[in-house]
Design an enzyme around this catalytic site. Structure first.
Site, PDB file in Angstrom:
ATOM      1  N   SER A 231      38.596  38.547  51.395  1.00  0.00           N
ATOM      2  CA  SER A 231      38.013  37.366  50.762  1.00  0.00           C
ATOM      3  C   SER A 231      39.057  36.261  50.730  1.00  0.00           C
ATOM      4  O   SER A 231      40.271  36.523  50.803  1.00  0.00           O
ATOM      5  CB  SER A 231      37.578  37.699  49.333  1.00  0.00           C
ATOM      6  OG  SER A 231      37.341  36.529  48.568  1.00  0.00           O
TER       7      SER A 231
ATOM      8  N   TYR B  99      41.713  40.838  41.252  1.00  0.00           N
ATOM      9  CA  TYR B  99      40.799  40.704  42.379  1.00  0.00           C
ATOM     10  C   TYR B  99      41.553  40.234  43.622  1.00  0.00           C
ATOM     11  O   TYR B  99      41.381  40.778  44.721  1.00  0.00           O
ATOM     12  CB  TYR B  99      39.683  39.723  42.040  1.00  0.00           C
ATOM     13  CG  TYR B  99      38.696  39.516  43.169  1.00  0.00           C
ATOM     14  CD1 TYR B  99      37.867  40.548  43.584  1.00  0.00           C
ATOM     15  CD2 TYR B  99      38.605  38.292  43.831  1.00  0.00           C
ATOM     16  CE1 TYR B  99      36.967  40.374  44.635  1.00  0.00           C
ATOM     17  CE2 TYR B  99      37.702  38.101  44.872  1.00  0.00           C
ATOM     18  CZ  TYR B  99      36.891  39.150  45.274  1.00  0.00           C
ATOM     19  OH  TYR B  99      36.005  38.969  46.319  1.00  0.00           O
TER      20      TYR B  99
END
Length: 323
Positions: free
Chosen positions: A161, A187
């Protein structure tokens, strides 16, 4: 060391092109694919595209009934198996079952993940985002290696990501045991790890016919945002106070069927034949970031560095061995 192939090809594919269009007339008959999280969001669209091209698709799922309901609309050869990435015995059982079935795995899509959740830990004591997004997939992939090698040309696609830009690996404390937990740092660490795992896997398995890629699917509104309230998404610039997409998000975010396109590109494109260990975005290889790179594109060097990939591999294997 950085891969000299880490730059746009260019592929000539529009970023908002659907996965089905990227796949084109590819015939995947006789091929077997595994798609983790293949029953929700871009995972569902990935399953749809692969099955429509004739592939047999295995979808491991934590919640079987939810997977059955979601996949009922799809046509093709689709199987559902039980697996929970946060539960190592479950992951190992799934991998063992696949290998013992005797067939080859041609495509492995490590798609499932969690994002920006409150602090929690897996049964092994790992911070949940690092444990689920990275370590669970690593254990599964290593367990599947005999089946992947049997394909003699398998591809592994790891969903990273643009979140990798938020954080490198917290090398001294990846589980946030001795420093304050930050859900976005956690994350970001997990997404950097997904990219480095693809680099490390490609280095170790290319001689066995396995090539690995990391992908950034793009901005998409899916169930991945379930831990975020609208107030926070408004601050991030994704939504308006009333919950509708902001003007910026409406212009840049992709629909789920386009969000799966870079995964399909990495898994099937002939443009990537002979390549591996690359980070892809917008159905192309991404450019290496420079100080002038925009916030939401290009790959940061620390996420594709081969020495960092080896360091993460050693750290991860030690953590898995202690679990």
């Amino acid at each position: 060391m950085l891969n000299p192939d880490q730059h746009k090809l260019p592929s000539g594919i529009d970023p908002h092109t659907s996965a089905q269009t990227v796949l084109g007339d590819a015939d995947l008959s006789g091929k077997t694919a595994i798609v983790t999280g293949g029953y929700s969001g871009i995972g569902l669209e990935t399953t749809r595209a692969l099955a429509s091209a004739g592939a047999r698709v295995i979808v491991p799922a934590r919640t079987i009934d939810k997977a059955k309901t979601a996949l009922a609309e799809l046509n093709g050869d689709i199987e559902i198996a039980t697996m929970n990435l946060a539960d190592l015995p479950s992951v190992q059982r799934f991998s063992n079952d696949v290998v013992q079935s005797g067939g080859a795995i041609d495509l492995l899509i490590n798609n499932a993940g969690i994002m920006a959740c409150p602090l929690s830990r897996t049964a092994a004591g790992w911070e949940s985002q690092f444990g689920t997004n990275h370590l669970g997939h690593m254990v599964m992939t290593q367990g599947l290696l005999p089946a992947l090698r049997k394909a003699n040309g398998a591809r592994v696609v790891c969903l990273s990501s643009t979140g990798h830009i938020v954080s490198d690996v917290h090398w001294d404390d990846p589980n946030f045991l001795s420093h304050d937990y930050d859900k976005w740092q956690a994350y970001g660490q997990s997404k950097t790890s997904n990219s480095l795992f693809a680099v490390g896997l490609d280095q170790r398995e290319r001689d066995n016919g396995i090539r690995a890629f990391a992908v950034h699917p793009g901005g998409i509104m899916t169930d991945l945002q379930r831990h975020l309230g609208n107030e926070e998404m408004t601050v991030l610039g994704w939504t308006n106070p009333d919950g509708t997409l902001s003007d910026r998000a409406a212009k840049s975010f992709k629909k789920p069927e386009a969000g799966a396109s870079t995964t399909i590109f990495a898994a099937t494109s002939k443009l990537l034949d002979g390549k591996g260990g690359l980070y892809c975005e917008d159905s192309d290889v991404a450019n290496l970031a420079t100080p002038e790179s925009p916030r939401y594109c290009d790959v940061r060097p620390y996420a594709i560095d081969t020495e960092a990939a080896d360091r993460l591999w050693a750290l991860s294997e030690a953590m898995i061995a202690e679990a």
